[in-house]
Design an enzyme around this catalytic site. Structure first.
Site, PDB file in Angstrom:
ATOM      1  N   HIS A  23       4.923   0.350   0.244  1.00 33.60           N
ATOM      2  CA  HIS A  23       4.301   1.564  -1.520  1.00 33.60           C
ATOM      3  C   HIS A  23       5.115   1.327  -2.488  1.00 33.60           C
ATOM      4  CE1 HIS A  23       1.492   2.285   1.116  1.00 33.60           C
ATOM      5  NE2 HIS A  23       0.226   1.898   0.580  1.00 33.60           N
ATOM      6  N   ASP A  70       8.067   3.375   0.423  1.00 34.02           N
ATOM      7  CA  ASP A  70       8.299   2.792   1.255  1.00 34.02           C
ATOM      8  C   ASP A  70       8.470   1.466   2.012  1.00 34.02           C
ATOM      9  OD1 ASP A  70       5.487   1.816   1.221  1.00 34.02           O
ATOM     10  OD2 ASP A  70       4.731   4.077   1.945  1.00 34.02           O
ATOM     11  N   SER A 119      -4.550   3.341  -0.665  1.00 34.26           N
ATOM     12  CA  SER A 119      -3.654   3.764  -0.813  1.00 34.26           C
ATOM     13  C   SER A 119      -2.588   3.830  -2.431  1.00 34.26           C
ATOM     14  CB  SER A 119      -2.529   3.293   0.406  1.00 34.26           C
ATOM     15  OG  SER A 119      -2.157   1.889   0.589  1.00 34.26           O
TER      16      SER A 119
END
Ligand code: NAG
Ligand code: NAG
Length: 360
Positions: A327, A324, A45
């Site tokens: 990340h 978040d 991600s």
């Protein structure tokens, strides 16, 4: 906004008045020459730019408030703005970001493709129980083979010239954290921690990664930038993915990765591998240390650590380390990308940084 519009008008004028060639347009507009022909991206991600959007998975970010500072809004990037690879593409003089494999079409693949997928790991089972579908490293390699077939046709079906072209491209790889967060560190779901000690697991993961990288080498890759793992536990006080000793366990992976880089440089003729010391960059930046790191910028879900869809965010994203619960914000990403491209300290990149890799 106004300057963005001005910039667009300028680019359009340049296209029609001065240089009709697409490639020339960007040089004229940015004044920067593209240093390498293409950039390929593999990983999780931290580098994904839209490959998970149509998968059945909880690991998605194509909704607000992701992309709040990105010109195109939410795209499937897991942050408020640009990813590490977006910055690196800019530094290398690319006029566009590298498209995700999921939507890359036609001649744009000649400049590279991004295969990274949120929740993906080196190991095939990583992330399966928690999040749903994701494109593991092995599947990313298969997707790359599809790209290569198309590229070879576009480049005239001449294996030697395709190989020559690929040998100048850079392959960015950032993967492994999920093999800890959503595998090894969840013993109730995955057996790996009962099979391997942390040290053994670091070796097992790196051996498998080295095999994957060797496959890329066989397909024609010669220049590799490998990102070390960075702890995902900043604001993770509520995140189920965070445990206390994680930094120590992750550092074992990084030390092992660095020695695999040395070995791969030795054994694979004509290849250049570099290791980016993400942890070290994080530890030695006073700016990063000054950011708010106890809470995330967006309102995050306690289950996945991702932003609540359409949830609230902090007003100044540049004051926060985490967007978040997992990340980093764009401002943090910009520091990692900047020092990966041009090392500020000898420990940032081994044996050299990405700007040297491009010229190598
Ligand atoms: C990364 O950088 C830190 C800080 O400079 C250093 O202590 C550490 O040994 C480096 N890690 C690796 C794997 O090179
Ligand atoms: C946001 O925070 C950064 C870093 O502290 C600061 O430089 C900047 O001026 C702030 N921006 C606004 C609009 O307050």
């Amino acid at each position: 906004m106004a300057s963005q519009i001005n910039n667009t008008i300028l680019r359009i004028l340049l296209v029609f008045l001065l240089v009709p060639n697409m490639q020339q347009r960007c040089f004229a507009a940015t004044g920067k020459q593209q240093q390498i022909p293409c950039l390929f991206v593999f990983g999780d991600s931290s580098l994904d730019d839209g490959n998970n959007n149509n998968l059945v998975t909880l690991a998605k970010s194509n909704y607000p408030p992701y992309g709040i500072d990105f010109p195109k809004g939410p795209t499937g990037r897991f942050t408020n703005g640009r990813t590490i690879v977006d910055f690196i593409a800019e530094f290398l003089g690319f006029d566009n970001y590298i498209p995700p494999f999921a939507t890359a079409r036609g001649r744009e693949i000649l400049k590279g493709v991004n295969y990274a997928s949120g929740a993906a790991g080196i190991r095939i089972e990583t992330g399966r129980t928690q999040l749903g579908d994701r494109i593991s490293m092995d599947r990313q390699l298969k997707n790359h083979q599809i790209t290569l077939l198309e590229m070879n046709q576009m480049l005239g079906n001449h294996k030697k010239s395709t190989a020559e072209y690929l040998s100048k491209c850079i392959y960015v790889v950032g993967v492994g954290i999920n093999d800890y967060l959503i595998n090894y560190l969840l013993p109730q779901y995955y057996p790996t921690s009962t099979i391997y000690t942390p040290q053994q697991y670091a070796v097992v993961l790196n051996n498998q990664l080295s095999q994957q990288l060797t496959s890329l080498y066989k397909y024609g890759a010669r220049k590799f930038a490998l990102f070390g793992l960075q702890s995902a536990c900043g604001s993770g006080t509520t995140s189920s993915t965070c445990v206390d000793n994680i930094n120590n366990v992750i550092e074992l992976f990084n030390v092992e990765l660095k020695s695999h880089v040395a070995a791969l440089n030795h054994y694979l003729a004509g290849a250049s591998f570099i290791f980016i010391n993400t942890t070290g960059i994080g530890l030695t930046s006073p700016f990063l240390a000054s950011l708010v790191s106890k809470v995330s910028c967006c309102e995050a879900l306690s289950t996945t650590g991702l932003c609540v869809p359409f949830g609230r965010t902090c007003s100044n994203r540049s004051e926060y380390a985490f967007y978040d619960s997992i990340h980093p914000t764009e401002i943090v990403v910009s520091v990692f990308a900047g020092r990966a491209y041009k090392a500020q300290s000898p420990s940032d990149a081994y044996p050299f940084d990405i700007s040297h890799l491009a010229q190598h």
